[in-house]
Design a protein around this motif. Structure first.
Motif, short mmCIF file in Angstrom:
data_model
loop_
_atom_site.label_atom_id
_atom_site.label_comp_id
_atom_site.label_asym_id
_atom_site.label_seq_id
_atom_site.Cartn_x
_atom_site.Cartn_y
_atom_site.Cartn_z
N ALA A 108 0.84 -1.17 -0.06
CA ALA A 108 -0.01 0.14 -0.06
C ALA A 108 0.93 1.30 -0.06
O ALA A 108 2.06 1.22 0.46
CB ALA A 108 -0.77 -0.02 1.31
N PRO A 109 0.35 2.28 -0.76
CA PRO A 109 -0.88 2.84 -1.10
C PRO A 109 -1.09 2.02 -2.57
O PRO A 109 0.01 1.57 -2.97
CB PRO A 109 -0.74 4.06 -1.21
N LYS A 110 -2.45 2.23 -2.86
CA LYS A 110 -2.81 1.73 -3.88
C LYS A 110 -1.99 1.97 -5.41
O LYS A 110 -1.58 1.07 -6.21
CB LYS A 110 -4.35 1.70 -4.32
N THR A 111 -1.62 3.26 -5.37
CA THR A 111 -0.87 4.17 -6.33
C THR A 111 0.44 3.33 -6.46
O THR A 111 1.02 3.36 -7.74
CB THR A 111 -0.76 5.29 -6.31
N HIS A 112 1.07 2.51 -5.58
CA HIS A 112 2.54 1.92 -5.92
C HIS A 112 2.44 0.40 -5.58
O HIS A 112 3.42 -0.08 -5.71
CB HIS A 112 3.46 2.55 -4.98
N ARG A 113 1.07 0.00 -5.45
CA ARG A 113 1.12 -1.44 -4.92
C ARG A 113 1.37 -2.51 -6.09
O ARG A 113 1.44 -2.10 -7.11
CB ARG A 113 -0.39 -1.95 -5.08
N THR A 114 2.34 -3.31 -5.71
CA THR A 114 3.19 -4.44 -6.51
C THR A 114 4.35 -3.83 -7.17
O THR A 114 4.91 -4.36 -7.76
CB THR A 114 2.31 -5.00 -7.58
N LYS A 115 4.77 -2.56 -6.82
CA LYS A 115 6.05 -2.04 -7.35
C LYS A 115 7.04 -2.62 -6.42
O LYS A 115 6.76 -3.04 -5.33
CB LYS A 115 6.03 -0.55 -7.00
N SER A 116 8.25 -3.14 -6.98
CA SER A 116 9.41 -3.50 -6.19
C SER A 116 10.21 -2.37 -5.72
O SER A 116 10.14 -1.42 -6.18
CB SER A 116 10.35 -4.36 -7.39
N ILE A 117 10.76 -2.59 -4.46
CA ILE A 117 11.60 -1.66 -3.89
C ILE A 117 12.57 -2.30 -3.43
O ILE A 117 12.70 -3.43 -2.82
CB ILE A 117 10.69 -0.73 -2.75
N ARG A 118 14.09 -1.50 -3.36
CA ARG A 118 14.94 -1.85 -2.79
C ARG A 118 15.33 -0.83 -1.81
O ARG A 118 15.39 0.41 -1.91
CB ARG A 118 16.23 -2.05 -3.72
N ILE A 119 15.55 -1.36 -0.35
CA ILE A 119 15.94 -0.57 0.72
C ILE A 119 17.32 -0.73 1.26
O ILE A 119 17.48 -1.82 1.55
CB ILE A 119 15.08 -0.78 1.88
N TRP A 120 18.19 0.06 1.16
CA TRP A 120 19.39 0.18 1.73
C TRP A 120 19.47 0.93 3.12
O TRP A 120 18.86 2.11 3.19
CB TRP A 120 20.55 0.75 0.89
N ILE A 121 19.80 0.12 4.43
CA ILE A 121 19.96 0.75 5.74
C ILE A 121 21.25 0.76 5.92
O ILE A 121 22.07 -0.32 6.23
CB ILE A 121 18.86 -0.12 6.63
N SER A 122 21.70 2.21 6.28
CA SER A 122 23.20 2.29 6.72
C SER A 122 23.04 2.36 8.16
O SER A 122 22.47 3.51 8.83
CB SER A 122 23.48 3.37 5.97
N PRO A 123 23.74 1.98 9.15
CA PRO A 123 23.92 2.16 10.42
C PRO A 123 24.71 3.39 10.75
O PRO A 123 25.83 3.70 9.81
CB PRO A 123 24.64 0.86 11.10
N LEU A 124 24.18 4.26 11.50
CA LEU A 124 25.06 5.54 11.98
C LEU A 124 25.68 5.45 13.25
O LEU A 124 25.07 4.97 14.08
CB LEU A 124 24.21 6.57 11.56
N GLY A 125 26.92 5.92 13.41
CA GLY A 125 27.51 6.13 14.79
C GLY A 125 26.73 7.22 15.59
O GLY A 125 26.16 7.98 15.04
N PRO A 126 27.30 7.23 17.02
CA PRO A 126 26.68 8.42 17.59
C PRO A 126 27.17 9.95 17.38
O PRO A 126 26.45 10.76 17.79
CB PRO A 126 27.22 7.83 18.95
N ASP A 127 28.44 9.96 16.49
CA ASP A 127 28.76 11.21 16.03
C ASP A 127 27.83 11.77 14.88
O ASP A 127 28.01 13.03 14.87
CB ASP A 127 30.11 10.99 15.37
N LEU A 173 17.82 4.30 4.25
CA LEU A 173 17.51 4.74 5.52
C LEU A 173 18.88 4.65 6.43
O LEU A 173 19.79 3.88 6.32
CB LEU A 173 16.38 3.58 6.06
N PHE A 174 18.71 5.37 7.64
CA PHE A 174 19.55 5.64 8.52
C PHE A 174 19.02 4.77 9.86
O PHE A 174 18.04 5.18 10.40
CB PHE A 174 19.99 7.04 8.96
N LEU A 175 19.89 4.15 10.27
CA LEU A 175 19.46 3.33 11.68
C LEU A 175 20.82 3.53 12.65
O LEU A 175 21.85 3.38 12.16
CB LEU A 175 19.49 1.75 11.18
N PRO A 176 20.29 4.02 13.84
CA PRO A 176 21.49 3.98 14.72
C PRO A 176 22.28 2.73 15.25
O PRO A 176 21.43 1.73 15.08
CB PRO A 176 20.64 4.28 16.22
N GLN A 177 23.57 2.92 14.99
CA GLN A 177 24.28 1.67 15.04
C GLN A 177 24.05 0.76 16.18
O GLN A 177 24.27 -0.40 15.97
CB GLN A 177 25.74 2.19 15.26
N ASP A 178 23.40 1.21 17.39
CA ASP A 178 23.04 0.62 18.50
C ASP A 178 22.19 -0.58 18.25
O ASP A 178 21.89 -1.42 18.92
CB ASP A 178 23.00 1.47 19.80
#
Length: 164
Positions: free
Chosen positions: A62-81, A111-116
């Motif tokens: 969802a939403p319907k306008t993008h339903r069935t579209k493929s997506i690639r998500i890259w999540i980078s861990p970020l340090g406390p700095d 996406l950015f993810l806290p390293q912890d």
């Protein structure tokens, strides 16, 4: 659910939230020598190029306008700095509507993810999480800032009418 709330949920899903079913994921690690053009502050231990992150492939539910579209998500861990705020980073990622079609995807997100949080994220991805939720600002014509993201095992009940 009252009709007014359902309509509000449908509109909200269409305007700023993506629900993505995770199809597969991988933990990537790359170590190599930094090119001479890399700024000193971006080099690891003086001369290494070091990247790691989660690479998720999924399909928009969802939403319907993008339903069935493929997506690639890259999540980078970020340090406390890394600092978020008014004079610093103001989003937790970017959604790209013009994906690299050579990769075979329709959409891309970074996406950015806290390293912890990395260890728990990997554990939950390998055991219980099946969906990614992404909230975006902006429109469908340019890279859009991602304001929030989360993971879940099930589709939340309030989203069932728009996701089915």
């Amino acid at each position: 659910m009252p009709r007014v709330n359902k309509m509000r949920t449908d509109k909200r899903m269409a305007s700023d939230r993506l629900l993505i079913e995770i199809q597969k994921w991988d933990w990537s690690l790359h170590v190599g020598l930094s090119p001479a053009s890399a700024p000193i502050e971006q080099r690891f231990q003086g001369g290494l190029l070091y990247t790691r992150g989660l690479d998720i492939e999924g399909q928009v539910v969802a939403p319907k306008t993008h339903r069935t579209k493929s997506i690639r998500i890259w999540i980078s861990p970020l340090g406390p700095d890394i600092v978020f705020g008014l004079d610093e980073l103001q989003d937790v990622g970017r959604l790209y509507y013009e994906a690299d079609h050579l990769e075979g995807t329709d959409l891309e997100a970074k996406l950015f993810l806290p390293q912890d949080a990395l260890e728990n994220t990997i554990t939950c991805l390998s055991s219980i999480w099946r969906y990614v939720h992404i909230w975006v600002g902006g429109d469908d014509t340019a890279p859009s800032p991602i304001t929030d993201f989360s993971f879940s095992r099930e589709i939340p009940k309030n989203l069932m009418p728009v996701a089915v």
